[in-house]
Scaffold this motif. Structure first.
Motif, PDB file in Angstrom:
ATOM      1  N   VAL A   1     -10.222 -17.295   5.820  1.00  0.00           N
ATOM      2  CA  VAL A   1      -9.033 -17.954   6.453  1.00  0.00           C
ATOM      3  C   VAL A   1      -8.195 -18.630   5.645  1.00  0.00           C
ATOM      4  CG1 VAL A   1      -8.751 -19.905   7.982  1.00  0.00           C
ATOM      5  CG2 VAL A   1     -10.562 -18.358   8.575  1.00  0.00           C
ATOM      6  N   LEU A   2      -8.465 -19.235   4.594  1.00  0.00           N
ATOM      7  CA  LEU A   2      -7.699 -19.710   3.561  1.00  0.00           C
ATOM      8  C   LEU A   2      -6.956 -18.579   2.772  1.00  0.00           C
ATOM      9  CD1 LEU A   2      -9.868 -22.649   2.142  1.00  0.00           C
ATOM     10  CD2 LEU A   2      -7.914 -22.694   3.608  1.00  0.00           C
ATOM     11  N   TRP A   3      -7.629 -17.353   2.433  1.00  0.00           N
ATOM     12  CA  TRP A   3      -6.890 -16.538   1.704  1.00  0.00           C
ATOM     13  C   TRP A   3      -5.842 -15.977   2.609  1.00  0.00           C
ATOM     14  CZ3 TRP A   3      -7.566 -11.069   3.167  1.00  0.00           C
ATOM     15  CH2 TRP A   3      -6.998 -10.164   2.041  1.00  0.00           C
ATOM     16  N   LEU A   4      -5.962 -15.955   3.821  1.00  0.00           N
ATOM     17  CA  LEU A   4      -4.855 -15.235   4.886  1.00  0.00           C
ATOM     18  C   LEU A   4      -3.947 -16.273   4.949  1.00  0.00           C
ATOM     19  CD1 LEU A   4      -6.986 -13.063   7.207  1.00  0.00           C
ATOM     20  CD2 LEU A   4      -5.148 -12.292   5.573  1.00  0.00           C
TER      21      LEU A   4
ATOM     22  N   VAL B   1     -13.843 -14.301  17.405  1.00  0.00           N
ATOM     23  CA  VAL B   1     -13.552 -15.660  17.844  1.00  0.00           C
ATOM     24  C   VAL B   1     -12.040 -15.846  17.788  1.00  0.00           C
ATOM     25  CG1 VAL B   1     -15.765 -16.411  17.117  1.00  0.00           C
ATOM     26  CG2 VAL B   1     -13.811 -16.802  15.634  1.00  0.00           C
ATOM     27  N   GLY B   2     -11.153 -15.088  17.561  1.00  0.00           N
ATOM     28  CA  GLY B   2      -9.592 -15.245  17.641  1.00  0.00           C
ATOM     29  C   GLY B   2      -8.856 -15.870  16.746  1.00  0.00           C
ATOM     30  N   LEU B   3      -9.435 -15.854  15.471  1.00  0.00           N
ATOM     31  CA  LEU B   3      -8.942 -16.510  14.412  1.00  0.00           C
ATOM     32  C   LEU B   3      -8.039 -15.534  13.619  1.00  0.00           C
ATOM     33  CD1 LEU B   3     -11.458 -18.998  13.133  1.00  0.00           C
ATOM     34  CD2 LEU B   3      -9.563 -19.590  14.715  1.00  0.00           C
ATOM     35  N   LEU B   4      -8.148 -14.183  13.663  1.00  0.00           N
ATOM     36  CA  LEU B   4      -7.807 -13.071  13.005  1.00  0.00           C
ATOM     37  C   LEU B   4      -7.237 -12.029  13.738  1.00  0.00           C
ATOM     38  CD1 LEU B   4      -7.481 -12.234   9.735  1.00  0.00           C
ATOM     39  CD2 LEU B   4      -9.926 -11.244  10.197  1.00  0.00           C
TER      40      LEU B   4
ATOM     41  N   LEU C   1      -3.512 -14.267  10.225  1.00  0.00           N
ATOM     42  CA  LEU C   1      -4.046 -15.255  10.999  1.00  0.00           C
ATOM     43  C   LEU C   1      -3.324 -15.432  12.473  1.00  0.00           C
ATOM     44  CD1 LEU C   1      -4.613 -18.165   8.671  1.00  0.00           C
ATOM     45  CD2 LEU C   1      -6.106 -16.596   9.329  1.00  0.00           C
ATOM     46  N   THR C   2      -4.283 -15.740  13.460  1.00  0.00           N
ATOM     47  CA  THR C   2      -3.464 -16.006  14.784  1.00  0.00           C
ATOM     48  C   THR C   2      -2.853 -17.305  14.832  1.00  0.00           C
ATOM     49  OG1 THR C   2      -5.551 -16.840  15.668  1.00  0.00           O
ATOM     50  CG2 THR C   2      -5.009 -14.331  16.056  1.00  0.00           C
TER      51      THR C   2
ATOM     52  N   ILE D   1      -4.206 -20.298  12.028  1.00  0.00           N
ATOM     53  CA  ILE D   1      -3.487 -20.925  11.145  1.00  0.00           C
ATOM     54  C   ILE D   1      -3.788 -22.554  11.575  1.00  0.00           C
ATOM     55  CG2 ILE D   1      -1.072 -22.144  10.977  1.00  0.00           C
ATOM     56  CD1 ILE D   1      -0.039 -19.157  11.519  1.00  0.00           C
ATOM     57  N   GLU D   2      -4.020 -22.912  12.416  1.00  0.00           N
ATOM     58  CA  GLU D   2      -4.469 -24.336  12.958  1.00  0.00           C
ATOM     59  C   GLU D   2      -5.858 -24.579  12.168  1.00  0.00           C
ATOM     60  OE1 GLU D   2      -5.066 -24.889  17.071  1.00  0.00           O
ATOM     61  OE2 GLU D   2      -3.001 -24.615  17.412  1.00  0.00           O
ATOM     62  N   CYS D   3      -6.725 -23.578  12.265  1.00  0.00           N
ATOM     63  CA  CYS D   3      -8.195 -23.535  11.469  1.00  0.00           C
ATOM     64  C   CYS D   3      -7.816 -24.002   9.951  1.00  0.00           C
ATOM     65  CB  CYS D   3      -8.850 -22.502  11.790  1.00  0.00           C
ATOM     66  SG  CYS D   3     -10.598 -22.439  10.770  1.00  0.00           S
TER      67      CYS D   3
END
Length: 300
Positions: free
Chosen positions: A91-94, A138-141, A157-158, A162-164
């Motif tokens: 998540v942080l990479w994206l 789970v809809g984060l990517l 990221l969705t 981004i919120e995550c």
């Protein structure tokens, strides 16, 4: 204590060559470049992890160094911890790509980033594929899937992803924030961590499945407490991974926009079976009781 990749490389080399013997000197510079790694060696000395043995620049490992290596290698074998760290790193990479206005060609490029290491060693290709699949489910990517390839092309990221990232929370905590309402009991079993066993009154679910939101909240709560207790059950590593994987799938399904009742039943049953070997412990027994109530709820 956190160590750089260079420090880990040198420390583990001295540990392995010295075979854990505090008095066995190791010639570091016959293997490594002195100019490149001398700063790392000096930091290890200053931290008390290694000692200079002779003027010939041989080194020995210290008791503290042995302890550090042992702890790191145990951590590397912790499947749930690896999965959690990998998901957050992806998540942080994206997110960094998003901030820089870049879009990777494929999630496979993550393997080349400086975030693809866990305790100094790269994540396995299969681990990365599973993490990508989970974040996508789970809809984060988001991205394109081609045939049987397990990576996404043009990933990003969705809005929720981004919120995550900006929350700086672990993915599981972002998806399933701890309840702030209702009674919560912190249960501690000797040699274990605290595990919150409470209500699920803070769970919010909007769905069109016709399933009572209270039942979905009960399932999500079961998955959450089952995952929290993993370090305390005394399970084998493969069993820990199964509990972590199944609880994550159950949480994702219960929190999704269109949860499927049959899949919820299967995942709840599977999770109950996964923690069954721990049912004889105090914590395992309490989590099992919560799981049995969840099974009855979704079956009804």
């Amino acid at each position: 204590m956190p160590l750089t990749a260079d420090e880990l490389t040198v420390l583990e080399y001295i540990y392995d060559q010295g075979e854990g013997d505090l008095d066995k000197p190791v010639d570091v510079w016959s293997r490594f470049d002195r100019h490149g790694l001398m700063p790392a060696v000096r930091r290890l000395q200053a931290a008390g992890l290694i000692k200079l043995y002779s003027l010939a620049d041989d080194y020995t490992i210290s008791p503290f160094g042995i302890s550090q290596v042992s702890e790191m290698r145990i951590e590397r074998r912790n499947g749930p911890a690896r999965a959690a760290a990998l998901r957050k790193s992806l998540v942080l990479w994206l997110y960094e790509c998003y901030v820089d206005g870049e879009t990777p060609t494929s999630t496979a490029e993550f393997h080349q980033s400086d975030r693809s290491l866990f305790v100094g060693q790269p994540f396995k290709a299969r681990e990365i594929e599973l993490a990508v699949s989970h974040l996508y489910s789970v809809g984060l990517l988001q991205g394109l899937q081609a045939g049987q390839i397990n990576h996404l092309t043009n990933p990003s990221l969705t809005e929720r992803g981004i919120e995550c990232a900006e929350s700086e929370k672990p993915v599981s905590e972002f998806l399933n924030p701890p309840a702030s309402n209702g009674p919560t009991f912190n249960v501690r079993v000797d040699g274990s961590q605290n595990v919150a066993i409470g209500t699920q009154s803070d769970f919010t679910q909007n769905n069109n499945s016709g399933i009572d939101p209270a039942v979905l909240a009960q399932l999500a709560h079961f998955a959450n407490v089952a995952r929290q207790g993993i370090p305390s059950y005394g399970l084998e590593e493969e069993q820990q991974v199964e509990v972590a994987r199944t609880s994550a799938e159950l949480e994702a399904e219960a929190g999704g926009a269109d949860p499927d009742r049959s899949r919820l039943r299967r995942l709840t049953d599977r999770l109950l079976v996964a923690i069954a070997p721990a049912a004889g412990t105090a914590l395992g027994g309490m989590v099992t009781a919560i799981g049995e109530q969840a099974v009855q709820a979704i079956a009804g």
